[in-house]
Design a protein around this motif. Structure first.
Motif: not given
Length: 577
Positions: A340-364
């Motif tokens: 439970k702790f390992a899963t919760t910790f991992t799920n909290r990690i998110k890309s910064l996704a700022s204008s300077q450091y965008p998150c360029n994940v393929p949408k399709t």
């Protein structure tokens, strides 16, 4: 002298005054070539009451830290001074068009033989943060590893000018063994036996006071009250995910796998082999406290029924004052089985996704590959005795293929003859549908096919790979590393991946960007990649025994139409098989 009007003079003066503030960390304007020399050699090291022979780089354990600046060209001459073959992998470096420098033996190069040298040449482009390097031949990674630090061009986005980083603290986890690891691997592959386990974990090569004869072999980091420190955490262990904490202190996660994240605080982290996590720590415990030295510790995160190293490595965080050692030795550590702790910790990690450091994940996506990752039992060949479970051989596979490395490098074959998209042969769906994470696996036929079939895609393909865990032997986490590309972890879950349901819950806004993903025990992880780096790239479990058993494949990106989208020619000193 240049004539300037009063307004220009004011702006110039303002820039001079602000420059120290803007560059409260080093700012780098242009690239240079950084050159390093690595000599692979044996070194005798006193650990755990005995003198051990360890394979090292330049006689150091862990090996030397490589520090470069974003945008630098890098040249590292590796000379092999031992009888064993070797290669070195720069884990997480994207190697744009320079796959010849990536390192995995028989995938991108033939090994460096005894007395031979090879110079790895590449550019660190658009990357910054904490990575690692390690040997990529047999189990040499057990002792041949070190930190790879990329200083950024721009100030850190998570540091305010009034709260600068006072110093950096490297934390590299490893393992110690009671025999040379090559012997373990040879026995395992010859007999089909289970994987050997280590006898100790280490922090920066030191096991700490909980192990025999190791009180003096304990890492200590000294801090000053009120100062902020950057802790660069690297898991170089051969086969264990680890929890890490520092007693009575809060950690702020700001980066994983050399990619900035949305900052969040935690009392502990979980980190898989091959992963890195950069933390901020403020030394905020009053130095008048009688416990001015605090324990930092790492212990395994256990997801398997198989034997494991059930121990804890410790070091100390010592304030620059007189004090005694805290008795709360593992105060912040989760229990070893705390999924439970390992899963919760991992799920909290998110890309910064700022204008300077965008998150360029393929949408399709253009293509979806679904592959099972499993540990298998293979029938023992005739006229051979096997010591695995039920007289069989422990092996591993992806979509029922156990990967065999050929006698020459796949990249050389691809460069000379080309690998067409129709010639890969790797199955892009499980060969048989079943309840992957449930059911009675002991009644199933878990024999595999052996081969070197790979995934081949045209340049620019947006591909999704769903890594589906199985229960053929036992559910277990698997840290999967992909060379040559970062990827976005758009979804994870427990149980069987449902292609009609689960993609609806994907995170396509700020998913974490990584190079190594932990596939949950009895579950799945979906990653998305834009295949924009021509070459041949290894895909494998970062538990070294699992890779030896064949839990791997290759990912081939064909050349694009433009010169800048094509693999560079091989270097003249590329080792021959």
């Amino acid at each position: 002298m240049i004539n300037m009007d009063p307004r220009q003079q004011f702006l110039a003066l303002l820039l001079v005054l602000l420059l120290p503030v803007l560059c409260f960390q080093p700012c780098y304007a242009s690239s240079v070539t950084r050159r390093f020399r690595f000599n692979l050699e044996w070194k005798k090291v006193n650990r755990l009451c005995t003198t051990k022979r360890l394979l090292t780089v330049n006689g150091q354990f862990p090996g030397p830290t490589i520090t470069v600046n974003e945008g630098d060209d890098v040249e590292i001459k590796v000379t092999n001074r031992v009888a064993n073959n070797t290669t070195i992998h720069w884990h997480g470096i994207k190697q744009k068009r320079t796959g010849w420098a990536d390192g995995p033996a028989y995938v991108t190069q033939c090994p460096i033989g005894r007395g031979q040298s090879y110079t790895y040449k590449f550019t660190v482009a658009e990357q910054r943060g904490t990575l690692l390097w390690h040997a990529h031949y047999s189990w040499q990674r057990a002792s041949v590893y070190g930190a790879f630090i990329i200083n950024p061009r721009l100030p850190y986005p998570f540091i305010a000018p009034n709260r600068p980083i006072h110093a950096e603290i490297p934390i590299i986890f490893g393992e110690l063994w009671d025999k040379e690891v090559d012997d373990f691997e040879a026995t395992m592959l010859a007999t089909g036996a289970g994987a050997a386990i280590s006898v100790a974990y280490t922090i920066n090569g030191l096991p700490g006071p909980l192990y025999p004869c190791s009180a003096k072999d304990t890492y200590t980091a000294t801090v000053e009250y009120g100062k902020t420190y950057m802790i660069r955490v690297i898991n170089a262990a051969l086969g264990d995910e680890l929890f890490f904490s520092i007693a009575k202190h809060t950690l702020t996660v700001v980066e994983v796998d050399a990619v900035y994240t949305k900052p969040f605080t935690t009392t502990a982290i979980m980190i898989a082999p091959g992963q890195t996590t950069t933390l901020l720590l403020t030394a905020d415990q009053l130095p008048s406290d009688p416990t001015a030295t605090f324990v930092m510790a790492a212990t395994p995160y256990v997801t398997s029924i198989f034997p494991f190293d059930n121990s804890t490595t410790m070091g100390y965080l010592k304030y620059n004052t007189t004090g005694t050692i805290s008795k709360d030795r593992t105060q912040n550590l989760p229990k070893m089985e705390d999924t439970k702790f390992a899963t919760t910790f991992t799920n909290r990690i998110k890309s910064l996704a700022s204008s300077q450091y965008p998150c360029n994940v393929p949408k399709t996506i253009d293509r979806r590959v679904i592959t099972t990752i499993s540990l298998n039992l293979q029938d023992c060949p005739q006229n051979k005795t096997c010591t695995g479970y039920d007289g069989k051989m422990f092996m591993a596979s992806m979509n029922n293929q156990s990967f065999l490395r050929p006698s020459t490098s796949i990249l050389e074959t691809h460069y000379r003859t080309g690998l067409g998209t129709g010639s890969s042969g790797f199955p892009e769906r499980p060969l048989n549908k079943f309840d992957y994470t449930g059911g009675n696996a002991s009644t199933m036929n878990t024999n595999m096919e052996f081969g070197s079939r790979v995934i081949v895609v045209p340049y620019g393909t947006k591909i999704e790979i769903v890594l589906q865990g199985t229960n053929l032997l036992a559910p277990e986490n698997h840290p999967i590393h992909i060379h040559g590309h970062n990827f976005y972890v758009v979804g994870t879950g427990f149980g069987n991946f449902d292609e009609s349901r689960d993609p609806k819950g994907y995170n396509l806004v700020d998913p974490p960007e990584r190079n190594t993903v932990g596939v949950p025990m009895g579950g799945w992880a979906a990653i998305r990649i834009e295949a924009d780096n021509p070459g041949v790239w290894f895909v494998h479990c970062h538990f070294e025994p699992h890779t030896s058993w064949g839990l791997a494949t290759g990912f081939v990106v064909q050349d694009g139409p433009l010169p800048s989208q094509r693999l560079l020619p091989p270097p003249k000193d590329l080792p021959a098989c």
